[in-house]
Design a protein around this motif. Structure first.
Motif, PDB file in Angstrom:
ATOM      1  N   LEU A 109     -42.146  96.786   8.469  1.00 30.07           N
ATOM      2  CA  LEU A 109     -42.733  97.834   8.062  1.00 30.07           C
ATOM      3  C   LEU A 109     -43.229  98.841   7.045  1.00 30.07           C
ATOM      4  CD1 LEU A 109     -41.038 100.455   9.494  1.00 30.07           C
ATOM      5  CD2 LEU A 109     -39.490 100.242   8.104  1.00 30.07           C
ATOM      6  N   ASN A 110     -42.971  98.344   6.321  1.00 25.37           N
ATOM      7  CA  ASN A 110     -43.781  98.698   4.880  1.00 25.37           C
ATOM      8  C   ASN A 110     -45.049  98.121   4.745  1.00 25.37           C
ATOM      9  OD1 ASN A 110     -42.194  99.561   1.968  1.00 25.37           O
ATOM     10  ND2 ASN A 110     -43.583  97.442   1.197  1.00 25.37           N
ATOM     11  N   LYS A 111     -45.517  97.052   4.749  1.00 22.14           N
ATOM     12  CA  LYS A 111     -46.776  97.028   5.131  1.00 22.14           C
ATOM     13  C   LYS A 111     -47.916  98.384   6.528  1.00 22.14           C
ATOM     14  CE  LYS A 111     -46.953  92.320   5.528  1.00 22.14           C
ATOM     15  NZ  LYS A 111     -47.867  91.469   6.460  1.00 22.14           N
ATOM     16  N   VAL A 112     -47.056  98.689   7.517  1.00 19.20           N
ATOM     17  CA  VAL A 112     -47.544  99.579   8.050  1.00 19.20           C
ATOM     18  C   VAL A 112     -47.339 100.783   7.975  1.00 19.20           C
ATOM     19  CG1 VAL A 112     -47.353 100.375  10.122  1.00 19.20           C
ATOM     20  CG2 VAL A 112     -46.859  97.840  10.036  1.00 19.20           C
ATOM     21  N   VAL A 113     -46.268 101.405   6.623  1.00 17.80           N
ATOM     22  CA  VAL A 113     -46.434 102.610   6.614  1.00 17.80           C
ATOM     23  C   VAL A 113     -47.246 102.506   5.445  1.00 17.80           C
ATOM     24  CG1 VAL A 113     -44.644 104.653   5.415  1.00 17.80           C
ATOM     25  CG2 VAL A 113     -43.639 102.951   7.131  1.00 17.80           C
ATOM     26  N   ASN A 115     -36.974 104.392   4.756  1.00 15.99           N
ATOM     27  CA  ASN A 115     -37.680 103.683   3.754  1.00 15.99           C
ATOM     28  C   ASN A 115     -39.296 103.982   3.884  1.00 15.99           C
ATOM     29  OD1 ASN A 115     -37.332 100.799   2.695  1.00 15.99           O
ATOM     30  ND2 ASN A 115     -36.064 100.592   4.784  1.00 15.99           N
ATOM     31  N   ILE A 116     -39.191 104.722   5.212  1.00 12.67           N
ATOM     32  CA  ILE A 116     -40.862 105.243   5.181  1.00 12.67           C
ATOM     33  C   ILE A 116     -40.959 106.708   4.347  1.00 12.67           C
ATOM     34  CG2 ILE A 116     -42.144 106.343   7.376  1.00 12.67           C
ATOM     35  CD1 ILE A 116     -40.262 104.883   9.355  1.00 12.67           C
ATOM     36  N   LYS A 117     -39.869 107.435   4.324  1.00 15.34           N
ATOM     37  CA  LYS A 117     -40.157 108.145   3.704  1.00 15.34           C
ATOM     38  C   LYS A 117     -40.181 108.447   2.384  1.00 15.34           C
ATOM     39  CE  LYS A 117     -37.907 112.328   1.011  1.00 15.34           C
ATOM     40  NZ  LYS A 117     -36.871 113.125   1.212  1.00 15.34           N
ATOM     41  N   LYS A 118     -39.571 106.662   1.237  1.00 13.85           N
ATOM     42  CA  LYS A 118     -39.585 106.448   0.194  1.00 13.85           C
ATOM     43  C   LYS A 118     -41.799 105.794   0.474  1.00 13.85           C
ATOM     44  CE  LYS A 118     -36.470 103.369  -0.657  1.00 13.85           C
ATOM     45  NZ  LYS A 118     -35.634 102.367  -0.878  1.00 13.85           N
ATOM     46  N   VAL A 119     -41.812 105.279   0.825  1.00 13.52           N
ATOM     47  CA  VAL A 119     -43.311 105.105   1.060  1.00 13.52           C
ATOM     48  C   VAL A 119     -44.722 105.609   1.111  1.00 13.52           C
ATOM     49  CG1 VAL A 119     -45.314 103.424   2.292  1.00 13.52           C
ATOM     50  CG2 VAL A 119     -42.819 102.163   1.587  1.00 13.52           C
ATOM     51  N   CYS A 120     -44.423 106.172   1.424  1.00 15.96           N
ATOM     52  CA  CYS A 120     -45.010 108.106   1.963  1.00 15.96           C
ATOM     53  C   CYS A 120     -45.236 108.383   0.352  1.00 15.96           C
ATOM     54  CB  CYS A 120     -44.380 109.140   2.804  1.00 15.96           C
ATOM     55  SG  CYS A 120     -44.894 108.592   4.923  1.00 15.96           S
ATOM     56  N   LYS A 121     -43.886 108.712  -0.026  1.00 15.92           N
ATOM     57  CA  LYS A 121     -43.601 110.155  -1.117  1.00 15.92           C
ATOM     58  C   LYS A 121     -44.876 108.951  -2.347  1.00 15.92           C
ATOM     59  CE  LYS A 121     -40.236 111.674  -4.468  1.00 15.92           C
ATOM     60  NZ  LYS A 121     -38.690 111.649  -4.869  1.00 15.92           N
ATOM     61  N   LYS A 122     -44.075 107.720  -2.171  1.00 16.58           N
ATOM     62  CA  LYS A 122     -44.488 106.769  -3.313  1.00 16.58           C
ATOM     63  C   LYS A 122     -46.236 106.973  -3.769  1.00 16.58           C
ATOM     64  CE  LYS A 122     -45.248 102.460  -4.884  1.00 16.58           C
ATOM     65  NZ  LYS A 122     -44.761 101.280  -4.142  1.00 16.58           N
ATOM     66  N   ASN A 123     -46.976 107.314  -2.226  1.00 13.96           N
ATOM     67  CA  ASN A 123     -48.335 107.472  -1.865  1.00 13.96           C
ATOM     68  C   ASN A 123     -48.661 108.776  -2.139  1.00 13.96           C
ATOM     69  OD1 ASN A 123     -50.645 104.783  -0.950  1.00 13.96           O
ATOM     70  ND2 ASN A 123     -48.054 104.752   0.091  1.00 13.96           N
ATOM     71  N   LYS A 124     -47.848 109.939  -2.322  1.00  6.81           N
ATOM     72  CA  LYS A 124     -48.269 111.559  -2.196  1.00  6.81           C
ATOM     73  C   LYS A 124     -48.377 112.297  -0.368  1.00  6.81           C
ATOM     74  CE  LYS A 124     -48.465 111.689  -6.627  1.00  6.81           C
ATOM     75  NZ  LYS A 124     -48.390 110.531  -7.625  1.00  6.81           N
ATOM     76  N   VAL A 125     -47.927 110.791   0.358  1.00 11.04           N
ATOM     77  CA  VAL A 125     -48.638 111.430   2.162  1.00 11.04           C
ATOM     78  C   VAL A 125     -47.743 112.395   2.719  1.00 11.04           C
ATOM     79  CG1 VAL A 125     -49.039 110.057   3.675  1.00 11.04           C
ATOM     80  CG2 VAL A 125     -50.448 109.913   1.857  1.00 11.04           C
ATOM     81  N   ASP A 126     -48.068 113.011   3.448  1.00 10.87           N
ATOM     82  CA  ASP A 126     -46.785 113.378   4.406  1.00 10.87           C
ATOM     83  C   ASP A 126     -45.823 112.476   5.348  1.00 10.87           C
ATOM     84  OD1 ASP A 126     -46.799 116.608   2.910  1.00 10.87           O
ATOM     85  OD2 ASP A 126     -49.030 116.883   4.821  1.00 10.87           O
ATOM     86  N   THR A 127     -44.705 112.267   5.649  1.00  9.03           N
ATOM     87  CA  THR A 127     -44.375 111.807   6.292  1.00  9.03           C
ATOM     88  C   THR A 127     -44.373 111.965   8.121  1.00  9.03           C
ATOM     89  OG1 THR A 127     -42.508 113.011   6.372  1.00  9.03           O
ATOM     90  CG2 THR A 127     -41.841 111.312   4.832  1.00  9.03           C
ATOM     91  N   PRO A 128     -44.233 110.932   8.780  1.00  4.34           N
ATOM     92  CA  PRO A 128     -44.610 111.097   9.656  1.00  4.34           C
ATOM     93  C   PRO A 128     -43.449 111.617  11.128  1.00  4.34           C
ATOM     94  CG  PRO A 128     -44.728 108.744   9.246  1.00  4.34           C
ATOM     95  CD  PRO A 128     -44.338 108.775   8.099  1.00  4.34           C
ATOM     96  N   ASP A 129     -44.442 111.618  11.768  1.00  7.83           N
ATOM     97  CA  ASP A 129     -43.552 111.866  13.382  1.00  7.83           C
ATOM     98  C   ASP A 129     -43.169 110.474  13.635  1.00  7.83           C
ATOM     99  OD1 ASP A 129     -43.185 114.317  13.497  1.00  7.83           O
ATOM    100  OD2 ASP A 129     -44.722 114.964  14.384  1.00  7.83           O
ATOM    101  N   ILE A 130     -41.809 109.885  14.111  1.00 10.78           N
ATOM    102  CA  ILE A 130     -41.006 108.882  14.830  1.00 10.78           C
ATOM    103  C   ILE A 130     -41.258 108.867  15.949  1.00 10.78           C
ATOM    104  CG2 ILE A 130     -39.906 107.143  13.660  1.00 10.78           C
ATOM    105  CD1 ILE A 130     -40.668 107.156  11.494  1.00 10.78           C
ATOM    106  N   TYR A 131     -41.625 107.693  16.660  1.00  7.96           N
ATOM    107  CA  TYR A 131     -41.564 107.138  17.970  1.00  7.96           C
ATOM    108  C   TYR A 131     -40.892 106.470  18.277  1.00  7.96           C
ATOM    109  CZ  TYR A 131     -44.800 111.007  19.348  1.00  7.96           C
ATOM    110  OH  TYR A 131     -45.893 112.145  18.640  1.00  7.96           O
TER     111      TYR A 131
END
Ligand SMILES: Cc1ncc(COP(=O)(O)O)c(C=O)c1O
Length: 470
Positions: A241-245, A289-305
Motif C-alpha cells: 500500500l505504501n509503495k502504491v501511495v 496510512n494514505i493520508k500520512k504518505v500524501c502529507k509527507k509528499n505534500k500532495v492532496d489525498t485521493p478518493d478511495i475506491y
C-alpha cells in the motif's frame, strides 16, 4: 447429556451470533428458518439471503466514511461491486439498489452493463471500472460504451498496448477517464513474486509521461492495485500500500487530474464461528496510512475506491444438503454421504482447499462425533474433512430408527465465486446436477419471502449439450 452438538458449539465459540442462532434445535440463518425451506423445496439447494448484500455494502460505506471523518481525510469513498464474484441479475441488481459502482472483468460483462441500462437499473452516469487483461472484444465493447455516451467508464490499463486500442477506437468529445493497474508484489509464500496483472511499478511514471501526458483525449484519473492475498494486517499489505501511495504522489505532481486510488477487493469473510477480523481497525489504518504518505509528499489525498466481491455476496449464500447415509470404512472413520457433490457445488473446497462455515440444520440436541463428509462423484477428492478452526469435522450422530428425520447440513457464506467456478448448468462431474436455487428477501411490506430462482438441473439439459437430444 453434556456432549450434544449444542454443548460443543457453546464450549468452542461465542454463540449465538448475529447471523446464526438456534430455535428448538433448528438452525436459523439470519432470519431464515432453514428447515422450513428444506420442507418446502427439498435438498440439495443453494440459498441466497439477499438482505445481507445491502447490509455488507452499508457496513463498508459506514466504516470508510467514519474513518474519513475521524482522520479528517480530504477525499471520498466509493464502493464498487465486482461482478465476477456473482453475475446473477438478482445479485447485481440488489447491489445497485445500495448505490454502488460496477467493476467488470471481461468482454461479456459489458453485455450485462447494456442489459442493466436497458432495464433502467443504471444510467449513463454510472461509474463502470473495467479491469482485467483485455481481449480485442473487451476493448471494443468498452470503446462502444464510451462512444454511446456512458460518461464514467474507466478502462483500467492492464498493459501498455491496451492504450493503443482505445486511441484507435474511442471517439468521445470529452476526455476519457482512464486508470492504470499497478502489478503488485505477492507474499514470499506465493507461487510467484509479481502479479501478472497490471503494469510494473517502476514503468508507470515513464509510461504516463511518454504516452498519456499531453494527449487531450485521455485523462489519467485512477491508480489501481489488488493483492491476491487480500487486505491483511501484515507487513506485505502495508508495504505494498505504501509503495502504491508513494507512486500516486509522484504521479499526482505531474498529473493534476489524477484523483482516485482503487485498492481493489480482498476483505475476508467469516468462514468459521471463530472468525475474528477487525474491519474498523483495518479501514482506519488504510485511511490514515494514505493520508500520512500524501502529507509527507505534500500532495492532496485521493478518493478511495474498493471492489469487494467476497465481502459483498459471500455471506449471503449457503448450500444445504441432506446426509443420505453413513458408512464406516474402518474402525475410526465414519463417512457421511451428502446428496450432491463438493466438487460441483463448492469447487473452492476442492480447488484451493477453501473452508466454509459448516453447521447442522437439525439435531442440535443429539450427541456429536467426528465424521468425514463425502460427495456423490467417484472422484477421490470429493470430500470435506476439516474446518477452518480445527482439522476435523464434528456433526450430530444420525439416528437409525425408522421415521427419524435425516440429518441436514449447511455450508454457509458460500455466495461468492462458487457458481462462476463450477459453471452454472452445463455438464457436471458424474452428471451430478446443479441444485435448485432459492432466494430469500423482504417484500415491500417488510415480510420475508422466498422464491425459486432455478429448479434442479434436468437430465435433458445435459443430454442436449452432450448431443443425445437435438
Ligand atoms: C481486480 C480485482 N478486484 C476485485 C476483486 C475481488 O476480490 P474479493 O472477492 O477478494 O473481494 C478481484 C478478485 O480477483 C480482482 O482481481
Amino acid at each position: 447429556m453434556n456432549n450434544t452438538y449444542t454443548d460443543l458449539v457453546h464450549q468452542t465459540f461465542d454463540f449465538p451470533q448475529q447471523d446464526f442462532h438456534v430455535k428448538d434445535n433448528y438452525l436459523q440463518f439470519n432470519d431464515v428458518d432453514v428447515k422450513r425451506l428444506i420442507d418446502k423445496y427439498g435438498t440439495p439447494f443453494k440459498l441466497t439471503y439477499l438482505p445481507k448484500i445491502g447490509s455488507q455494502i452499508n457496513k463498508a460505506k459506514k466504516m470508510f466514511n467514519d474513518a474519513i471523518k475521524r482522520n479528517k481525510y480530504d477525499g471520498k469513498y466509493y464502493y464498487c461491486y465486482c461482478t465476477k464474484s456473482s453475475h446473477f441479475s438478482f445479485i447485481v441488481e440488489e447491489t445497485l439498489k445500495h448505490g454502488v459502482h460496477i467493476e467488470t472483468s471481461f468482454a461479456y460483462d459489458i453485455e450485462i452493463i447494456k442489459q442493466l441500462y436497458k432495464r433502467r437499473k443504471i444510467n449513463k452516469e454510472t461509474v463502470i471500472i473495467c479491469n482485467g487483461f483485455k481481449t480485442k472484444a473487451y476493448t471494443r465493447n468498452i470503446a462502444r460504451l464510451i462512444n454511446d455516451g456512458f460518461k464514467n467508464v474507466y478502462p483500467i490499463l492492464d498493459n501498455k498496448n491496451e492504450f493503443e486500442d482505445y486511441k484507435r477506437s474511442i471517439r468521445s468529445k470529452d476526455p476519457v477517464k482512464i486508470g492504470i493497474r499497478i502489478a503488485s508484489e505477492e507474499e514470499p509464500t506465493f507461487d510467484f513474486y509479481t502479479s501478472r496483472l497490471g503494469i510494473r511499478n517502476r514503468d508507470v511514471l515513464e509510461f504516463y509521461v511518454d504516452k498519456i501526458k499531453g494527449n487531450d483525449k485521455f485523462q489519467l484519473k485512477m491508480l489501481h492495485f489488488f493483492m491476491n492475498k487480500g487486505i491483511k494486517d501484515d507487513i506485505y499489505y502495508w508495504s505494498e500500500l505504501n509503495k502504491v501511495v508513494n507512486l500516486y504522489c509522484q504521479l499526482k505532481k505531474i498529473c493534476p487530474e489524477l484523483e482516485g486510488l482503487n485498492i481493489g477487493g480482498g476483505f475476508p469473510i467469516k468462514h468459521s464461528l471463530a472468525f475474528d477480523y477487525d474491519y474498523n481497525y483495518m479501514v482506519n489504518e488504510i485511511i490514515s496510512n494514505i493520508k500520512k504518505v500524501c502529507k509527507k509528499n505534500k500532495v492532496d489525498t485521493p478518493d478511495i475506491y474498493t471492489e469487494f466481491g467476497s465481502f459483498t455476496v459471500g455471506e449471503s449464500g449457503a448450500v444445504i444438503y441432506s446426509i443420505l447415509d453413513d458408512k464406516m470404512q474402518n474402525d475410526r472413520e465414519t463417512w457421511y454421504m451428502i446428496d450432491s457433490s463438493f466438487i460441483t457445488t463448492l469447487p473452492d473446497t476442492w480447488g484451493i482447499g477453501e473452508k466454509f462455515l459448516l453447521l447442522p440444520i437439525n439435531k442440535w440436541d443429539k450427541e456429536y462425533h467426528e465424521v468425514h463428509l463425502g460427495g456423490l462423484t467417484c472422484d477421490s477428492h470429493d470430500f470435506y474433512t476439516s474446518e477452518e478452526h480445527i482439522n476435523a469435522v464434528f456433526l450430530p450422530k444420525i439416528e437409525k430408527e425408522k421415521g427419524s428425520e435425516p440429518l441436514y447440513i449447511g455450508f454457509f457464506h458460500t455466495g461468492a465465486y462458487q457458481d462462476q467456478l463450477a459453471g452454472y448448468g452445463g455438464i457436471k462431474h458424474c452428471m451430478i446436477p446443479s441444485p435448485k436455487h432459492v432466494v430469500v428477501e423482504y417484500n415491500k411490506e417488510g415480510v420475508l419471502e422466498d422464491w425459486l430462482y432455478a429448479k434442479e438441473q434436468s437430465p435433458q439439459s445435459m443430454l442436449k449439450i452432450l448431443g443425445y437430444i437435438r
